[in-house]
Design a protein around this motif. Sequence first.
Motif, PDB file in Angstrom:
ATOM      1  N   ARG A 122      -4.373   7.704   0.040  1.00 13.92           N
ATOM      2  CA  ARG A 122      -5.261   6.962   0.914  1.00 13.92           C
ATOM      3  C   ARG A 122      -4.506   5.767   1.486  1.00 13.92           C
ATOM      4  NH1 ARG A 122     -10.328   7.158  -3.247  1.00 13.92           N
ATOM      5  NH2 ARG A 122     -10.783   9.355  -2.913  1.00 13.92           N
ATOM      6  N   ARG A 123      -5.019   5.234   2.560  1.00 13.44           N
ATOM      7  CA  ARG A 123      -4.379   4.083   3.190  1.00 13.44           C
ATOM      8  C   ARG A 123      -4.345   2.903   2.223  1.00 13.44           C
ATOM      9  NH1 ARG A 123      -6.010   1.448   8.969  1.00 13.44           N
ATOM     10  NH2 ARG A 123      -4.168   0.131   9.077  1.00 13.44           N
ATOM     11  N   HIS A 124      -3.217   2.243   2.108  1.00  9.23           N
ATOM     12  CA  HIS A 124      -2.999   1.072   1.252  1.00  9.23           C
ATOM     13  C   HIS A 124      -3.145   1.384  -0.242  1.00  9.23           C
ATOM     14  CE1 HIS A 124      -2.732  -1.508   4.711  1.00  9.23           C
ATOM     15  NE2 HIS A 124      -3.930  -1.139   5.114  1.00  9.23           N
ATOM     16  N   GLU A 125      -2.981   2.634  -0.622  1.00 10.86           N
ATOM     17  CA  GLU A 125      -3.121   2.988  -2.030  1.00 10.86           C
ATOM     18  C   GLU A 125      -1.800   2.741  -2.760  1.00 10.86           C
ATOM     19  OE1 GLU A 125      -5.652   6.277  -4.116  1.00 10.86           O
ATOM     20  OE2 GLU A 125      -3.985   7.196  -3.031  1.00 10.86           O
ATOM     21  N   LEU A 126      -1.901   2.205  -3.965  1.00 12.61           N
ATOM     22  CA  LEU A 126      -0.726   2.007  -4.812  1.00 12.61           C
ATOM     23  C   LEU A 126      -0.552   3.238  -5.695  1.00 12.61           C
ATOM     24  CD1 LEU A 126      -1.383  -1.661  -5.979  1.00 12.61           C
ATOM     25  CD2 LEU A 126       0.253  -0.901  -4.245  1.00 12.61           C
ATOM     26  N   GLY A 127       0.678   3.532  -6.042  1.00 15.85           N
ATOM     27  CA  GLY A 127       0.954   4.657  -6.923  1.00 15.85           C
ATOM     28  C   GLY A 127       1.436   4.169  -8.278  1.00 15.85           C
ATOM     29  N   LEU A 128       0.832   4.655  -9.327  1.00 15.67           N
ATOM     30  CA  LEU A 128       1.289   4.353 -10.690  1.00 15.67           C
ATOM     31  C   LEU A 128       2.317   5.419 -11.051  1.00 15.67           C
ATOM     32  CD1 LEU A 128       1.198   2.909 -13.418  1.00 15.67           C
ATOM     33  CD2 LEU A 128      -0.830   4.257 -13.979  1.00 15.67           C
ATOM     34  N   LYS A 129       3.594   5.024 -11.045  1.00 18.82           N
ATOM     35  CA  LYS A 129       4.655   5.983 -11.335  1.00 18.82           C
ATOM     36  C   LYS A 129       4.821   6.216 -12.834  1.00 18.82           C
ATOM     37  CE  LYS A 129       8.267   6.125  -8.124  1.00 18.82           C
ATOM     38  NZ  LYS A 129       9.497   5.559  -7.554  1.00 18.82           N
ATOM     39  N   TYR A 130       4.884   5.128 -13.588  1.00 13.94           N
ATOM     40  CA  TYR A 130       5.107   5.243 -15.030  1.00 13.94           C
ATOM     41  C   TYR A 130       4.355   4.155 -15.770  1.00 13.94           C
ATOM     42  CZ  TYR A 130       9.209   7.729 -13.322  1.00 13.94           C
ATOM     43  OH  TYR A 130      10.034   8.574 -12.652  1.00 13.94           O
ATOM     44  N   GLY A 142       6.697  -2.435 -23.580  1.00 13.62           N
ATOM     45  CA  GLY A 142       6.564  -1.335 -22.640  1.00 13.62           C
ATOM     46  C   GLY A 142       6.760  -1.805 -21.221  1.00 13.62           C
ATOM     47  N   TYR A 143       6.610  -0.873 -20.299  1.00  6.23           N
ATOM     48  CA  TYR A 143       6.746  -1.222 -18.886  1.00  6.23           C
ATOM     49  C   TYR A 143       5.873  -0.321 -18.019  1.00  6.23           C
ATOM     50  CZ  TYR A 143       9.950   2.744 -18.391  1.00  6.23           C
ATOM     51  OH  TYR A 143      10.499   4.005 -18.379  1.00  6.23           O
ATOM     52  N   VAL A 144       5.618  -0.806 -16.815  1.00  6.29           N
ATOM     53  CA  VAL A 144       4.829  -0.105 -15.813  1.00  6.29           C
ATOM     54  C   VAL A 144       5.628  -0.146 -14.515  1.00  6.29           C
ATOM     55  CG1 VAL A 144       2.692  -0.170 -14.471  1.00  6.29           C
ATOM     56  CG2 VAL A 144       2.656  -0.825 -16.873  1.00  6.29           C
ATOM     57  N   VAL A 145       5.620   0.959 -13.774  1.00  9.66           N
ATOM     58  CA  VAL A 145       6.253   0.981 -12.454  1.00  9.66           C
ATOM     59  C   VAL A 145       5.178   1.340 -11.432  1.00  9.66           C
ATOM     60  CG1 VAL A 145       8.042   1.994 -10.992  1.00  9.66           C
ATOM     61  CG2 VAL A 145       8.472   1.691 -13.439  1.00  9.66           C
ATOM     62  N   ILE A 146       5.002   0.455 -10.468  1.00 10.16           N
ATOM     63  CA  ILE A 146       4.028   0.642  -9.385  1.00 10.16           C
ATOM     64  C   ILE A 146       4.795   0.843  -8.081  1.00 10.16           C
ATOM     65  CG2 ILE A 146       2.204  -0.463  -8.030  1.00 10.16           C
ATOM     66  CD1 ILE A 146       1.297   0.216 -10.791  1.00 10.16           C
TER      67      ILE A 146
END
Length: 154
Positions: free
Chosen positions: A71-79, A55-59
């Motif tokens: 929020r400031r400095h927040e990462l987004g979990l795309k997939y 599998g894979y993850v995209v951040i």
Amino acid sequence: MIALKPAKLKDFASLMQLEVLPEQKACHLPFEQAYHKRSKYDVILTLYIEQHPVGYVVIDKAFSHYATFARRHELGLKYIVLDKSYQKKGHGRRAINKLLVYANAIDSNSDSICVTLPADDNESQQFFKALGFDEEAKLFFGKNGKERIMRHKL
């Protein structure tokens, strides 16, 4: 044992052959599309089980710069995509737990990770809620209509 590592060219063939469950096909983005649509701020990680890519993850490292609710400095979990033969066995749960630790290596300033889900995707909501993600009270209108906002502190 599950491992997260930066995606390597040698794994691309395996990642392009991943299959998901039929009910996930509508919101699934095949690896080749995720790779070609990536921005310079996207980090693609491969999920390995016993040194085999499953599998894979995209951040998204730039999530906090364009999402109005971020929020400031927040990462987004795309997939997060896991081959259907590895689903419903706790591997996704272990992958997210590893990701929560690995996120500090992606951006040491980040203090949370955010995922958005279609408002009617109750199965994904329950999955993330069971992992400690908190749901925001408000919904927002995204590219898929009404979407939920869920966050987890790092």
